[in-house]
Motif scaffolding. Structure first.
Motif, mmCIF file in Angstrom:
data_model
loop_
_atom_site.group_PDB
_atom_site.id
_atom_site.type_symbol
_atom_site.label_atom_id
_atom_site.label_comp_id
_atom_site.label_asym_id
_atom_site.label_seq_id
_atom_site.Cartn_x
_atom_site.Cartn_y
_atom_site.Cartn_z
ATOM 1 N N CYS A 48 -48.526 -46.847 -1.070
ATOM 2 C CA CYS A 48 -47.792 -46.717 0.182
ATOM 3 C C CYS A 48 -48.730 -46.296 1.305
ATOM 4 O O CYS A 48 -49.335 -45.237 1.245
ATOM 5 C CB CYS A 48 -46.673 -45.685 0.020
ATOM 6 S SG CYS A 48 -45.725 -45.398 1.512
ATOM 7 N N VAL A 49 -48.876 -47.154 2.291
ATOM 8 C CA VAL A 49 -49.628 -46.800 3.497
ATOM 9 C C VAL A 49 -48.748 -47.073 4.720
ATOM 10 O O VAL A 49 -49.219 -47.447 5.780
ATOM 11 C CB VAL A 49 -50.952 -47.584 3.603
ATOM 12 C CG1 VAL A 49 -51.916 -47.141 2.532
ATOM 13 C CG2 VAL A 49 -50.716 -49.085 3.510
ATOM 14 N N GLY A 50 -47.472 -46.881 4.527
ATOM 15 C CA GLY A 50 -46.494 -47.196 5.568
ATOM 16 C C GLY A 50 -45.428 -48.105 5.002
ATOM 17 O O GLY A 50 -45.320 -48.275 3.786
ATOM 18 N N ALA A 59 -42.495 -52.986 -4.767
ATOM 19 C CA ALA A 59 -41.665 -52.023 -5.495
ATOM 20 C C ALA A 59 -41.409 -50.766 -4.672
ATOM 21 O O ALA A 59 -40.391 -50.101 -4.844
ATOM 22 C CB ALA A 59 -42.318 -51.643 -6.819
ATOM 23 N N THR A 60 -42.347 -50.449 -3.764
ATOM 24 C CA THR A 60 -42.187 -49.221 -2.994
ATOM 25 C C THR A 60 -41.186 -49.388 -1.852
ATOM 26 O O THR A 60 -40.926 -48.432 -1.129
ATOM 27 C CB THR A 60 -43.535 -48.731 -2.429
ATOM 28 O OG1 THR A 60 -44.081 -49.749 -1.574
ATOM 29 C CG2 THR A 60 -44.511 -48.429 -3.534
ATOM 30 N N SER A 61 -40.621 -50.584 -1.707
ATOM 31 C CA SER A 61 -39.559 -50.755 -0.711
ATOM 32 C C SER A 61 -38.343 -49.919 -1.093
ATOM 33 O O SER A 61 -37.470 -49.661 -0.263
ATOM 34 C CB SER A 61 -39.165 -52.236 -0.572
ATOM 35 O OG SER A 61 -38.717 -52.753 -1.813
ATOM 36 N N TYR A 91 -44.855 -40.775 -2.168
ATOM 37 C CA TYR A 91 -44.370 -39.869 -3.207
ATOM 38 C C TYR A 91 -45.423 -38.858 -3.646
ATOM 39 O O TYR A 91 -45.090 -37.789 -4.154
ATOM 40 C CB TYR A 91 -43.902 -40.679 -4.426
ATOM 41 C CG TYR A 91 -42.444 -41.061 -4.395
ATOM 42 C CD1 TYR A 91 -41.749 -41.162 -3.201
ATOM 43 C CD2 TYR A 91 -41.759 -41.332 -5.573
ATOM 44 C CE1 TYR A 91 -40.412 -41.523 -3.177
ATOM 45 C CE2 TYR A 91 -40.419 -41.697 -5.566
ATOM 46 C CZ TYR A 91 -39.754 -41.789 -4.365
ATOM 47 O OH TYR A 91 -38.440 -42.136 -4.348
ATOM 48 N N LEU A 92 -46.699 -39.198 -3.468
ATOM 49 C CA LEU A 92 -47.747 -38.277 -3.880
ATOM 50 C C LEU A 92 -47.766 -37.003 -3.028
ATOM 51 O O LEU A 92 -48.424 -36.028 -3.377
ATOM 52 C CB LEU A 92 -49.108 -38.967 -3.813
ATOM 53 C CG LEU A 92 -49.348 -40.020 -4.904
ATOM 54 C CD1 LEU A 92 -50.588 -40.846 -4.590
ATOM 55 C CD2 LEU A 92 -49.479 -39.371 -6.268
ATOM 56 N N LYS A 93 -47.031 -37.023 -1.929
ATOM 57 C CA LYS A 93 -46.913 -35.845 -1.067
ATOM 58 C C LYS A 93 -45.524 -35.214 -1.171
ATOM 59 O O LYS A 93 -45.186 -34.332 -0.381
ATOM 60 C CB LYS A 93 -47.202 -36.229 0.386
ATOM 61 C CG LYS A 93 -48.614 -36.759 0.616
ATOM 62 C CD LYS A 93 -48.819 -37.195 2.049
ATOM 63 C CE LYS A 93 -50.235 -37.737 2.279
ATOM 64 N NZ LYS A 93 -50.432 -38.224 3.660
ATOM 65 N N CYS A 105 -51.658 -46.793 -6.859
ATOM 66 C CA CYS A 105 -51.543 -46.410 -5.455
ATOM 67 C C CYS A 105 -52.652 -47.074 -4.653
ATOM 68 O O CYS A 105 -53.557 -47.699 -5.214
ATOM 69 C CB CYS A 105 -51.584 -44.894 -5.301
ATOM 70 S SG CYS A 105 -53.177 -44.131 -5.678
ATOM 71 N N ALA A 106 -52.585 -46.944 -3.332
ATOM 72 C CA ALA A 106 -53.599 -47.503 -2.448
ATOM 73 C C ALA A 106 -54.813 -46.576 -2.401
ATOM 74 O O ALA A 106 -54.680 -45.365 -2.597
ATOM 75 C CB ALA A 106 -53.021 -47.682 -1.043
ATOM 76 N N PRO A 107 -56.020 -47.104 -2.139
ATOM 77 C CA PRO A 107 -57.222 -46.271 -2.107
ATOM 78 C C PRO A 107 -57.118 -45.057 -1.185
ATOM 79 O O PRO A 107 -57.589 -43.975 -1.531
ATOM 80 C CB PRO A 107 -58.301 -47.248 -1.625
ATOM 81 C CG PRO A 107 -57.849 -48.575 -2.133
ATOM 82 C CD PRO A 107 -56.353 -48.545 -1.990
#
Length: 278
Positions: free
Chosen positions: A62-64, A76-78, A85-87, A109-111
């Motif tokens: 997720c980067v937005g 899937a993160t829609s 979620y990592l926060k 997850c994204a880099p």
């Protein structure tokens, strides 16, 4: 991306009972760790899997907002569009339960998330085994597969900005002894990598850099073969990909010069250790 991880596990177990899928030794099941009844859901998964539950996977890149895949965000993160979620305190509450139950976590997850949140979060749970999926998902390091006129993109110089973010995150994660990594979805990092020797060479260097960071005993080969070569290899980023035999041959080439012990870790030993397979 099942709506219910426990129902998916039960479905596979039903097939196994009638002689299909009898080779399944363990499950890494889908489970939203932020849900209020996560403890109950984990118990349901254990029961459905007949105690073969090894770990949990929940797609987090997720980067937005998703924006049709233009960002490094998985469809899937829609389900929780735009929320990292990592926060999330609720996610961390569920994560802590995995450590308690001796279950691993597969991290997709994204880099940038590795840099901003993942490394600090997983450092809090040293007994929780974590596996980074798809080499940390560096995105299109050489650009698109084909140019607008259908010609193969000739670029063989990786995007240095994207590469540096990936390196920073992966090095931070590699410093945690409980973190492992899967070598998979090569075409997400370099769409159409199978087309030219030059692109294959760039990918080989990326794979070997990953192994150098984590060590062969914390890296594992993964096919990710859920649809077909092109889709499974690159998440739809290209229309070409290796078949299963080609991919195995490529891994053999990637691992040239490694010892027999290192190669055995990469192809099987690391996975057996991580997922507690006998």
């Amino acid at each position: 991306m099942p709506d219910s991880g426990s129902e998916e596990v039960a479905w596979v177990e039903e097939m196994s009972a009638v002689g299909r899928c009898t080779f399944v030794k363990a499950y890494v099941a889908s489970c939203d760790l932020t849900q209020e009844n996560v403890e109950e859901e984990l118990q349901t998964l254990v029961k459905a899997s007949r105690s073969k539950l090894s770990g949990i996977r929940w797609i987090l890149d997720c980067v937005g907002k998703f924006q049709g895949g233009m960002t490094a965000t998985h469809v899937a993160t829609s389900r929780h569009d735009g929320i990292d979620y990592l926060k999330s305190a609720n996610f961390e509450r569920g994560l802590a339960l995995l450590e308690t139950h001796n279950l691993s976590f597969d991290l997709q997850c994204a880099p940038i998330q590795l840099v901003e949140s993942a490394a600090s979060l997983f450092a809090k749970y040293p007994r929780l085994k974590v596996c980074i999926d798809h080499m940390g998902k560096p995105r299109r390091l050489l650009g698109v597969d084909l140019m607008e006129d259908g010609v193969i993109n000739p670029n063989i110089v990786p995007d240095e900005k994207e590469l540096q973010v990936w390196r920073e995150g992966m090095r931070a994660m590699a410093a945690l002894p409980n973190v492992y990594v899967k070598l998979s979805m090569m075409g997400y990092a370099i769409p159409g990598w199978i087309r030219t020797k030059e692109r294959q060479a760039v990918l080989k260097s990326l794979v070997r850099e990953t192994i150098d960071m984590f060590g062969a005993n914390r890296c594992m080969v993964a096919f990710n073969w859920h649809v077909n070569a092109a889709v499974s290899d690159g998440d739809g980023a290209s229309k070409v990909g290796p078949d299963a035999v080609e991919l195995l041959k490529m891994f053999g080439w990637f691992f040239e010069g490694y010892s027999k012990e290192q190669t055995e870790f990469l192809f099987a030993g690391t996975a057996k250790k991580f997922y507690q397979l006998k």
